[in-house]
Write a protein that holds these residues in place. Sequence first.
Motif, PDB file in Angstrom:
ATOM      1  N   ILE A  73       0.833  -1.209   0.000  1.00 44.35           N
ATOM      2  CA  ILE A  73       0.000   0.000   0.000  1.00 44.35           C
ATOM      3  C   ILE A  73       0.870   1.262   0.000  1.00 44.35           C
ATOM      4  O   ILE A  73       0.603   2.213  -0.742  1.00 44.35           O
ATOM      5  CB  ILE A  73      -0.931   0.024   1.238  1.00 44.35           C
ATOM      6  CG1 ILE A  73      -1.807  -1.211   1.273  1.00 44.35           C
ATOM      7  CG2 ILE A  73      -1.780   1.284   1.250  1.00 44.35           C
ATOM      8  CD1 ILE A  73      -2.878  -1.239   0.254  1.00 44.35           C
ATOM      9  N   ALA A  74       1.925   1.253   0.825  1.00 47.70           N
ATOM     10  CA  ALA A  74       2.771   2.445   0.913  1.00 47.70           C
ATOM     11  C   ALA A  74       3.398   2.752  -0.442  1.00 47.70           C
ATOM     12  O   ALA A  74       3.408   3.900  -0.892  1.00 47.70           O
ATOM     13  CB  ALA A  74       3.850   2.236   1.977  1.00 47.70           C
ATOM     14  N   THR A  77       0.776   3.971  -3.009  1.00 45.33           N
ATOM     15  CA  THR A  77       0.358   5.336  -2.688  1.00 45.33           C
ATOM     16  C   THR A  77       1.293   6.341  -3.361  1.00 45.33           C
ATOM     17  O   THR A  77       0.849   7.324  -3.968  1.00 45.33           O
ATOM     18  CB  THR A  77       0.388   5.548  -1.155  1.00 45.33           C
ATOM     19  OG1 THR A  77      -0.488   4.595  -0.565  1.00 45.33           O
ATOM     20  CG2 THR A  77      -0.059   6.936  -0.783  1.00 45.33           C
ATOM     21  N   LEU A 108      -8.207   4.853   1.077  1.00 43.28           N
ATOM     22  CA  LEU A 108      -6.956   4.737   0.331  1.00 43.28           C
ATOM     23  C   LEU A 108      -6.804   5.920  -0.618  1.00 43.28           C
ATOM     24  O   LEU A 108      -7.777   6.378  -1.209  1.00 43.28           O
ATOM     25  CB  LEU A 108      -6.927   3.444  -0.492  1.00 43.28           C
ATOM     26  CG  LEU A 108      -6.826   2.132   0.268  1.00 43.28           C
ATOM     27  CD1 LEU A 108      -6.630   0.984  -0.715  1.00 43.28           C
ATOM     28  CD2 LEU A 108      -5.692   2.160   1.259  1.00 43.28           C
ATOM     29  N   PRO A 109      -5.569   6.399  -0.777  1.00 46.64           N
ATOM     30  CA  PRO A 109      -5.348   7.532  -1.677  1.00 46.64           C
ATOM     31  C   PRO A 109      -5.308   7.118  -3.149  1.00 46.64           C
ATOM     32  O   PRO A 109      -4.945   7.926  -3.991  1.00 46.64           O
ATOM     33  CB  PRO A 109      -4.001   8.092  -1.207  1.00 46.64           C
ATOM     34  CG  PRO A 109      -3.329   6.979  -0.515  1.00 46.64           C
ATOM     35  CD  PRO A 109      -4.375   6.030  -0.030  1.00 46.64           C
ATOM     36  N   PHE A 110      -5.632   5.876  -3.463  1.00 47.56           N
ATOM     37  CA  PHE A 110      -5.663   5.467  -4.872  1.00 47.56           C
ATOM     38  C   PHE A 110      -6.781   4.456  -5.072  1.00 47.56           C
ATOM     39  O   PHE A 110      -7.332   3.916  -4.106  1.00 47.56           O
ATOM     40  CB  PHE A 110      -4.321   4.851  -5.286  1.00 47.56           C
ATOM     41  CG  PHE A 110      -3.928   3.627  -4.494  1.00 47.56           C
ATOM     42  CD1 PHE A 110      -4.416   2.373  -4.821  1.00 47.56           C
ATOM     43  CD2 PHE A 110      -3.071   3.739  -3.406  1.00 47.56           C
ATOM     44  CE1 PHE A 110      -4.069   1.255  -4.088  1.00 47.56           C
ATOM     45  CE2 PHE A 110      -2.712   2.614  -2.662  1.00 47.56           C
ATOM     46  CZ  PHE A 110      -3.214   1.375  -3.003  1.00 47.56           C
ATOM     47  N   SER A 114      -6.069   4.238 -10.775  1.00 45.79           N
ATOM     48  CA  SER A 114      -4.893   5.097 -10.610  1.00 45.79           C
ATOM     49  C   SER A 114      -3.678   4.571 -11.359  1.00 45.79           C
ATOM     50  O   SER A 114      -2.658   5.244 -11.436  1.00 45.79           O
ATOM     51  CB  SER A 114      -4.521   5.207  -9.131  1.00 45.79           C
ATOM     52  OG  SER A 114      -5.618   5.603  -8.370  1.00 45.79           O
TER      53      SER A 114
ATOM     54  N   PHE B 198       0.009   4.619   5.986  1.00 44.03           N
ATOM     55  CA  PHE B 198      -0.052   3.225   5.541  1.00 44.03           C
ATOM     56  C   PHE B 198       1.273   2.517   5.791  1.00 44.03           C
ATOM     57  O   PHE B 198       1.339   1.307   5.879  1.00 44.03           O
ATOM     58  CB  PHE B 198      -0.424   3.155   4.064  1.00 44.03           C
ATOM     59  CG  PHE B 198      -1.762   3.747   3.802  1.00 44.03           C
ATOM     60  CD1 PHE B 198      -2.908   3.119   4.246  1.00 44.03           C
ATOM     61  CD2 PHE B 198      -1.875   4.964   3.156  1.00 44.03           C
ATOM     62  CE1 PHE B 198      -4.151   3.684   4.045  1.00 44.03           C
ATOM     63  CE2 PHE B 198      -3.112   5.533   2.948  1.00 44.03           C
ATOM     64  CZ  PHE B 198      -4.255   4.897   3.395  1.00 44.03           C
TER      65      PHE B 198
END
Lengths: 313, 496
Positions: A73-74, A77, A108-110, A114, B198
């Motif tokens: 995830i990191a 992102t 989530l930012p995506f 994306s 995250f």
Amino acid sequence: MKKLSTFVTALCVSFVLAFAAHAEWKPSGPIKLLIGFDAGGETDTLGRVVAKAMEDQTGWKIIVENKPGGGGIAMFTGLAVAKPDGQTLGMGVNMPILVNLVLRGKDLPFDLDSFDYLATIARAQLAIIAKSDAPFDDMAGLIEYSKGDDGALIAFDAKPQELLMNFVGGASGANFKLVPTKSSAEMIQDILGGHVAASFAAGAHIPYLESGDVKMIASANDGRHSYAPDTPTVKEQGFDIFVDPYFFIAAPAGLSDDTKAALSAALNEAINSDEVKAVIMNTLKTEPSDLGPQGTTDMMTGGVSNVAKLFGK
Amino acid sequence: MPDMDVLLAGLSDAFSLVNLLFVIAGVIVGQFVGAVPGIGPVMAMAIAIPFTFFMPTLPAIAFLVGVNKGGLFGGAIPAILMNTPGTPDAAATALDGHPLAKQGKPVKATKMALYSSITGDTFSDIVLITISAPLAVLALKMGPVEIFALMIFAFSVIAGLVGDSMVKGVIAAVFGLLCATVGIDPEHGTPRLYFGFFELFDGLPLAAVAIGMLAVSEILRRLASAGSTPRSAITSLDGDDPTVSRVSWAEYWSCRYVMARGAVIGTVLGAIPGIGSTAAAFMSYASAKQASDEPESFGKGNIKGIAAAESANSAVMGANLIPLLVIGIPGSIAAALLISAFKIHGIQPGPLLFEQQGRLIYGLFGAMILANATNLIVGQFSLRLWTRVISAPESVIFSSALLLCIVGVYMSTGGLFGVAVMLVFAVVGYVMNVFGFPVVVFIIAFFLGGSFETYLTQTMVILDGDLTRMIDYPIAVALVVLALISVWWLGFRKKG
């Protein structure tokens, strides 16, 4: 001499690639391949070997960087906001991404759109196994066994595996008690030591199948495994559910068609090279399987609905 | 009994020139990265692994083993000389190593670390080579319930280190456990205390917290107390005077029980996957202190303290290979990295390994012995080199160390996030130090908290949420009873 000939070959290959199959695009600087996991793991090893094969074949400079955190995830992102010039790519595993998209998509930012999906590298083969002297041989037997006094302890090391067993348990009335572990090694230890009745395994169990210490109850994928063609899948055993972990490579959304074509062709060639084949065979006990850009996109979109089903949504 | 031909073939592979060079290279790299604060052997191994695919198998594995063994000793160097351990197991070495170095005997302190590290390492290698098969079977019998009980026992021994103030010790431990709960919980997959980052889903990055708390906070303390006149980071009184710098045979021999106990603790905890070298180092240190006639001399430069910590944390590595080679289960991150190296060469550690790859395994054993000898020889030079380096003005030493910590954490945690975490915990460590909270207790709780929670969760599932059912697990019951005895004895000793 050898160096010179390698260099000439590399030059020729890059010319051929640049002018023939790969349209016009070539990177204007080094390509960064971000790995969503720590150095030294399976994803890292696969990513680095693919990068090296790609470098050798195309002459492009590829820098591999680890960006671990949250099962990828990191890294994704950061990738989502990178420039879509084809010079920043990310490699991850589909399952943790899909689980998080389903569970907490809004946070989530995506999202799925994306990214432009370029390739898959391989599909991990996930099995359900038991010690060879266990009093059951298939899912029906395991379910029957779990209805005894103490239920059946089942070890897992990732959320989708737990959900799959819950799905089976819900449909059959089985009394599964799910034991969370941190790695497939720990699960094998629990199986061999007789601490659990059954567990998941993604390749680490194969030598024990050969030695006769464990037996395979089912394939948890949407297809049987190359090394055990006689063991049916969970789906074939009557439960319409599966887990298909894929290693895949994506870029930020908005690549030009040329870039996308050039990158996916270069990746495809690298993934099917002998070195990468050998590493995939050695670590995952399977063949490389590149679904291509369209196939990878379909795999991700289809994955969301499959994972949603796992969660009963 | 192994086939003599295979054994000899394996050993002669190990003692070939190419292999020897790779072992030496590995040990030198390992000692160097171990000694540089912020970078460690684990990171060096992780970076090297994908490249080993392009090397022949035995030299590849021998190189990685060399890096690991070199790093075991290398890690003690900054811990002793600067009180800036890069890993928690070296923090146990710093407890007595640094006070001794401050008394002007840095060469002696590092030598004692070198000798006891190699003693522990060699002991566990011999156990590995001779009786790994029965030990691995024993390790398999240790299920989640037994390991949970073993951890309780380990905690009860380590509790002896809590320090003068019980209240402050407990607060530090609870804070460590709280930090260990950051991330996705093992049972339900719910993210905890992640504050929208995250990066924290996998928990606080271990390397960043350890280096921040242990190394950077010490650097901050030293920089804050530095005066305007330049002084060297450490004053070495011994110079070339051999009577001060050497470890005499009588001194080495006086540590024999301490080292033997450390080696046994390290070997046992190493053979059982899941606990690791931090617990081993502190358990050995704590029991050496408790068994001593003069426990008050520990923490003030007692060579027995160094011997206890180093023999135990080095013994873990050899023993880690017992479950790895015999049943294919890694007992630590370094061991897991070795498995990936085996795997990319198409070798699956497991039940058939000795039959299918006997020659390679005996080659590996040969390489391990070779690496121990190399470690001893290279160590003699490198400890002198480092004590020289460290006599530079402290403003130079500590600012370069800080830079290296930042670079190391950036690399091992994959970006600036880890560096930020490191700096936060450096300040936390500094403040804890100022107010007298034991940082070491925090670190132990933080490092063992995660696996303790996992084993607790597993135990609760297996026992159906009813701890009284533990009665069905005799080994676990015995360990819990031992833990109770140890706590009672601790209290008894304190009063008496």
